[in-house]
Design an enzyme around this catalytic site. Structure first.
Site, PDB file in Angstrom:
ATOM      1  N   ARG A  28      -3.976  -0.548  -3.072  1.00 45.13           N
ATOM      2  CA  ARG A  28      -2.641  -0.972  -2.618  1.00 45.13           C
ATOM      3  C   ARG A  28      -1.630  -1.034  -3.760  1.00 45.13           C
ATOM      4  O   ARG A  28      -0.742  -1.888  -3.762  1.00 45.13           O
ATOM      5  CB  ARG A  28      -2.709  -2.337  -1.921  1.00 45.13           C
ATOM      6  CG  ARG A  28      -3.445  -2.339  -0.604  1.00 45.13           C
ATOM      7  CD  ARG A  28      -2.527  -1.881   0.515  1.00 45.13           C
ATOM      8  NE  ARG A  28      -3.144  -2.061   1.811  1.00 45.13           N
ATOM      9  CZ  ARG A  28      -2.832  -3.040   2.661  1.00 45.13           C
ATOM     10  NH1 ARG A  28      -1.925  -3.926   2.349  1.00 45.13           N
ATOM     11  NH2 ARG A  28      -3.412  -3.105   3.818  1.00 45.13           N
ATOM     12  N   ARG A  32       4.463  -4.041  -1.685  1.00 41.87           N
ATOM     13  CA  ARG A  32       5.489  -5.085  -1.714  1.00 41.87           C
ATOM     14  C   ARG A  32       5.599  -5.881  -2.994  1.00 41.87           C
ATOM     15  O   ARG A  32       6.589  -6.576  -3.190  1.00 41.87           O
ATOM     16  CB  ARG A  32       5.261  -6.036  -0.535  1.00 41.87           C
ATOM     17  CG  ARG A  32       5.675  -5.435   0.778  1.00 41.87           C
ATOM     18  CD  ARG A  32       5.176  -6.252   1.927  1.00 41.87           C
ATOM     19  NE  ARG A  32       3.723  -6.277   1.912  1.00 41.87           N
ATOM     20  CZ  ARG A  32       2.978  -6.858   2.843  1.00 41.87           C
ATOM     21  NH1 ARG A  32       3.549  -7.481   3.841  1.00 41.87           N
ATOM     22  NH2 ARG A  32       1.668  -6.822   2.769  1.00 41.87           N
ATOM     23  N   ARG A  41      11.793   0.429   1.105  1.00 42.59           N
ATOM     24  CA  ARG A  41      11.221   0.049   2.402  1.00 42.59           C
ATOM     25  C   ARG A  41      12.328  -0.413   3.359  1.00 42.59           C
ATOM     26  O   ARG A  41      12.256  -0.185   4.570  1.00 42.59           O
ATOM     27  CB  ARG A  41      10.170  -1.048   2.184  1.00 42.59           C
ATOM     28  CG  ARG A  41       9.607  -1.695   3.429  1.00 42.59           C
ATOM     29  CD  ARG A  41       8.773  -0.732   4.251  1.00 42.59           C
ATOM     30  NE  ARG A  41       8.347  -1.366   5.500  1.00 42.59           N
ATOM     31  CZ  ARG A  41       9.113  -1.459   6.583  1.00 42.59           C
ATOM     32  NH1 ARG A  41      10.339  -0.950   6.591  1.00 42.59           N
ATOM     33  NH2 ARG A  41       8.661  -2.035   7.678  1.00 42.59           N
ATOM     34  N   ASP A  78      -1.274   4.726   5.865  1.00 45.67           N
ATOM     35  CA  ASP A  78      -2.063   3.585   6.309  1.00 45.67           C
ATOM     36  C   ASP A  78      -3.260   4.102   7.097  1.00 45.67           C
ATOM     37  O   ASP A  78      -3.187   5.183   7.695  1.00 45.67           O
ATOM     38  CB  ASP A  78      -1.226   2.649   7.191  1.00 45.67           C
ATOM     39  CG  ASP A  78      -1.917   1.298   7.348  1.00 45.67           C
ATOM     40  OD1 ASP A  78      -1.780   0.455   6.449  1.00 45.67           O
ATOM     41  OD2 ASP A  78      -2.655   1.120   8.345  1.00 45.67           O
ATOM     42  N   TYR A 154      -9.767  -2.590  14.708  1.00 43.86           N
ATOM     43  CA  TYR A 154      -8.342  -2.791  15.038  1.00 43.86           C
ATOM     44  C   TYR A 154      -8.009  -2.192  16.400  1.00 43.86           C
ATOM     45  O   TYR A 154      -7.183  -2.731  17.144  1.00 43.86           O
ATOM     46  CB  TYR A 154      -7.446  -2.173  13.962  1.00 43.86           C
ATOM     47  CG  TYR A 154      -7.412  -2.954  12.666  1.00 43.86           C
ATOM     48  CD1 TYR A 154      -6.555  -4.049  12.512  1.00 43.86           C
ATOM     49  CD2 TYR A 154      -8.240  -2.620  11.598  1.00 43.86           C
ATOM     50  CE1 TYR A 154      -6.533  -4.769  11.329  1.00 43.86           C
ATOM     51  CE2 TYR A 154      -8.218  -3.340  10.409  1.00 43.86           C
ATOM     52  CZ  TYR A 154      -7.363  -4.411  10.282  1.00 43.86           C
ATOM     53  OH  TYR A 154      -7.342  -5.133   9.121  1.00 43.86           O
TER      54      TYR A 154
HETATM   55  O1  CP3 Z   1      -1.092   1.881  -2.360  1.00 49.31           O
HETATM   56  C1  CP3 Z   1      -2.015   2.123  -1.536  1.00 49.31           C
HETATM   57  O2  CP3 Z   1      -3.155   1.660  -1.657  1.00 49.31           O
HETATM   58  C2  CP3 Z   1      -1.732   3.121  -0.430  1.00 49.31           C
HETATM   59  C3  CP3 Z   1      -1.327   2.596   0.813  1.00 49.31           C
HETATM   60  C4  CP3 Z   1      -2.214   1.801   1.767  1.00 49.31           C
HETATM   61  C5  CP3 Z   1      -1.630   0.910   2.718  1.00 49.31           C
HETATM   62  N1  CP3 Z   1      -2.623   0.462   3.534  1.00 49.31           N
HETATM   63  C6  CP3 Z   1      -0.205   0.583   2.775  1.00 49.31           C
HETATM   64  C7  CP3 Z   1       0.257  -0.586   3.561  1.00 49.31           C
HETATM   65  C8  CP3 Z   1      -3.588   1.823   2.006  1.00 49.31           C
HETATM   66  C9  CP3 Z   1      -4.688   2.553   1.259  1.00 49.31           C
HETATM   67  C10 CP3 Z   1      -3.828   0.970   3.131  1.00 49.31           C
HETATM   68  C11 CP3 Z   1      -5.184   0.760   3.723  1.00 49.31           C
HETATM   69  C12 CP3 Z   1      -5.353  -0.211   4.803  1.00 49.31           C
HETATM   70  N2  CP3 Z   1      -4.487  -0.523   5.820  1.00 49.31           N
HETATM   71  C13 CP3 Z   1      -6.558  -0.934   5.016  1.00 49.31           C
HETATM   72  C14 CP3 Z   1      -7.819  -0.817   4.186  1.00 49.31           C
HETATM   73  C15 CP3 Z   1      -7.726  -1.545   2.904  1.00 49.31           C
HETATM   74  C16 CP3 Z   1      -7.614  -3.037   3.039  1.00 49.31           C
HETATM   75  O3  CP3 Z   1      -6.578  -3.555   2.562  1.00 49.31           O
HETATM   76  O4  CP3 Z   1      -8.509  -3.666   3.587  1.00 49.31           O
HETATM   77  C17 CP3 Z   1      -6.358  -1.740   6.158  1.00 49.31           C
HETATM   78  C18 CP3 Z   1      -7.359  -2.705   6.771  1.00 49.31           C
HETATM   79  C19 CP3 Z   1      -5.044  -1.466   6.661  1.00 49.31           C
HETATM   80  C20 CP3 Z   1      -4.408  -1.999   7.892  1.00 49.31           C
HETATM   81  C21 CP3 Z   1      -3.144  -2.718   7.608  1.00 49.31           C
HETATM   82  N3  CP3 Z   1      -1.978  -2.105   7.191  1.00 49.31           N
HETATM   83  C22 CP3 Z   1      -2.899  -4.093   7.718  1.00 49.31           C
HETATM   84  C23 CP3 Z   1      -3.915  -5.131   8.137  1.00 49.31           C
HETATM   85  C24 CP3 Z   1      -1.561  -4.301   7.351  1.00 49.31           C
HETATM   86  C25 CP3 Z   1      -0.798  -5.602   7.402  1.00 49.31           C
HETATM   87  C26 CP3 Z   1      -1.141  -6.499   6.274  1.00 49.31           C
HETATM   88  C27 CP3 Z   1      -0.211  -6.235   5.131  1.00 49.31           C
HETATM   89  O5  CP3 Z   1      -0.678  -6.115   3.994  1.00 49.31           O
HETATM   90  O6  CP3 Z   1       1.007  -6.225   5.403  1.00 49.31           O
HETATM   91  C28 CP3 Z   1      -1.006  -3.049   6.986  1.00 49.31           C
HETATM   92  C29 CP3 Z   1       0.368  -2.784   6.517  1.00 49.31           C
HETATM   93  C30 CP3 Z   1       0.524  -2.081   5.216  1.00 49.31           C
HETATM   94  N4  CP3 Z   1      -0.201  -1.007   4.788  1.00 49.31           N
HETATM   95  C31 CP3 Z   1       1.510  -2.380   4.232  1.00 49.31           C
HETATM   96  C32 CP3 Z   1       1.332  -1.451   3.189  1.00 49.31           C
HETATM   97  C33 CP3 Z   1       2.162  -1.316   1.934  1.00 49.31           C
HETATM   98  C34 CP3 Z   1       2.556  -3.471   4.334  1.00 49.31           C
HETATM   99  C35 CP3 Z   1       3.669  -3.087   5.299  1.00 49.31           C
HETATM  100  C36 CP3 Z   1       5.048  -3.039   4.661  1.00 49.31           C
HETATM  101  O7  CP3 Z   1       5.203  -2.827   3.459  1.00 49.31           O
HETATM  102  O8  CP3 Z   1       6.031  -3.181   5.438  1.00 49.31           O
END
Ligand code: CP3
Length: 346
Positions: A28, A32, A41, A78, A154
């Site tokens: 990640r 943010r 964003r 994602d 999910y």
């Molecule tokens: O930089 C990176 O690693 C690349 C981008 C990336 C995102 N999600 C961006 C993201 C990657 C590799 C993921 C993987 C992901 N997404 C996983 C597996 C890894 C882990 O963290 O367990 C999972 C379970 C998800 C599902 C997901 N996406 C959730 C549960 C959420 C909400 C929680 C949160 O952190 O906000 C997201 C949203 C998400 N994915 C964001 C980002 C940057 C935040 C949304 C935003 O910025 O508006």
């Protein structure tokens, strides 16, 4: 091995070679905690709009590389774009995380497409192409997907839950239906990852973020078997594919992946003891991890001690420095700088 991989420490490490210092990236790493991410964003209403904009996703992928010089970039997307491309309704609510039209029975399952719609994911592949041309020569590009269990959890709950209870119940009560969903996700993931390689990624990571809630039999059926099926299917189509498996929270079950020839490295979560992992896992395969994202928030001595335990445990054999889970939004940038400086000296 291709000429370029010889210049990229991250790929050399995945190939089992010891480099002069451990390659470093952070799960990640785009997101943010970076003000420059928050700024771009805000230019689109929804997170999926962002993921499907090659211009914005490329910029987000490159931001942490510019700032910290990590050894690998991970394409910005994602794991939940896969259900979206299978025809399930997916959205991200501000401050609440993902929302999906939950699948609760055979009728819900029947609404899914048989095959992943790769055209819908065209923007992801375009992002990969754009990032590839913009990356420094020694920086590798990682693609990814969620593992079938984590994505299915999910799809069934329709949202994040503390323990993926809805999907576990569903799998116990409807094993045949659940198998259909898992098989669909295995095929979709192979198709998706193959296209990521065609577009230009040099390695992929399979995130099984929720593997740790599965008991032994369910771990074998819903985590181990599907992940190995993806590895076998992908390697059959892309023989040079480099693959990192990250079954988070599985403890000693990690050993089940350890000798599988198609997997280049294993991700370690925060609870894995680096000394155990060095002795039991790293002797067979490179490992990646496992700094606690909360130690990174704390900084100072707690951070230094945590970094040192990892680098001292894994030094001498190939490993990739990373967190044990994704970086948290409240992480101070100065602490990431502290981390980078210390790992570079390791
Ligand atoms: O930089 C990176 O690693 C690349 C981008 C990336 C995102 N999600 C961006 C993201 C990657 C590799 C993921 C993987 C992901 N997404 C996983 C597996 C890894 C882990 O963290 O367990 C999972 C379970 C998800 C599902 C997901 N996406 C959730 C549960 C959420 C909400 C929680 C949160 O952190 O906000 C997201 C949203 C998400 N994915 C964001 C980002 C940057 C935040 C949304 C935003 O910025 O508006």
């Amino acid at each position: 091995m291709s000429e370029s991989s010889e210049m990229k420490p991250f790929l050399q490490t995945l190939d089992g070679q010891l480099t002069s210092r451990p390659p470093l990236w952070m799960m990640r790493q785009a997101g943010r905690y970076l003000p420059e991410y928050r700024e771009i964003r805000a230019s689109v209403p929804t997170f999926l709009d962002f993921c499907y904009s090659p211009k914005l996703a490329t910029e987000a992928t490159l931001q942490p590389i510019r700032r910290f010089g990590f050894d690998a970039a991970i394409m910005f997307s994602d794991i939940l774009v896969v259900p979206d491309a299978l025809g399930q309704k997916v959205s991200f609510e501000q401050g609440e995380g993902p929302r999906l039209a939950a699948i609760s029975d055979a009728a819900g399952l029947a609404k899914l497409s048989d095959q992943i719609n790769l055209e819908k994911l065209g923007p992801v592949f375009e992002t990969i192409e754009r990032v590839k041309t913009a990356l420094p020569a020694d920086t590798a590009l990682i693609g990814f997907c969620g593992a079938p269990w984590t994505v299915a959890s999910y799809m069934i709950a329709g949202r994040g839950t503390p323990d993926q209870g809805p999907a576990r119940r569903f799998a116990y009560q409807n094993p045949d239906l659940f198998q259909i969903l898992i098989d669909r996700l295995v095929e979709a993931s192979i198709d998706y990852l193959e296209r990521q390689f065609v577009a230009g990624v040099e390695a992929v990571q399979i995130f099984d973020s929720w593997a740790g809630v599965l008991p032994t039999l369910e771990f074998e059926n819903w985590c181990l078997k599907p992940v190995l099926a993806i590895v076998a299917g992908l390697k059959a189509r892309v023989p040079h594919a480099r693959i990192i498996a990250f079954p988070r929270g599985v403890g000693s079950h990690l050993k089940a992946f350890m000798t599988h020839p198609g997997i280049n490295a294993l991700g370690l979560d925060t609870a894995a003891d680096p000394r155990w992992a060095a002795a039991e896992i790293q002797v067979h395969k490179p490992v990646q991890g496992n700094l606690d994202p909360l130690a990174l928030i704390a900084g100072g001595r707690a951070l230094n001690d945590s970094i040192d335990l990892i680098t001292n445990s894994f030094r001498g054999r190939p490993y990739i420095f990373n967190l044990g889970h994704g970086i948290l939004p409240e992480t101070p940038i100065a602490h990431v700088e502290q981390l980078v400086a210390r790992v570079r000296k390791a």
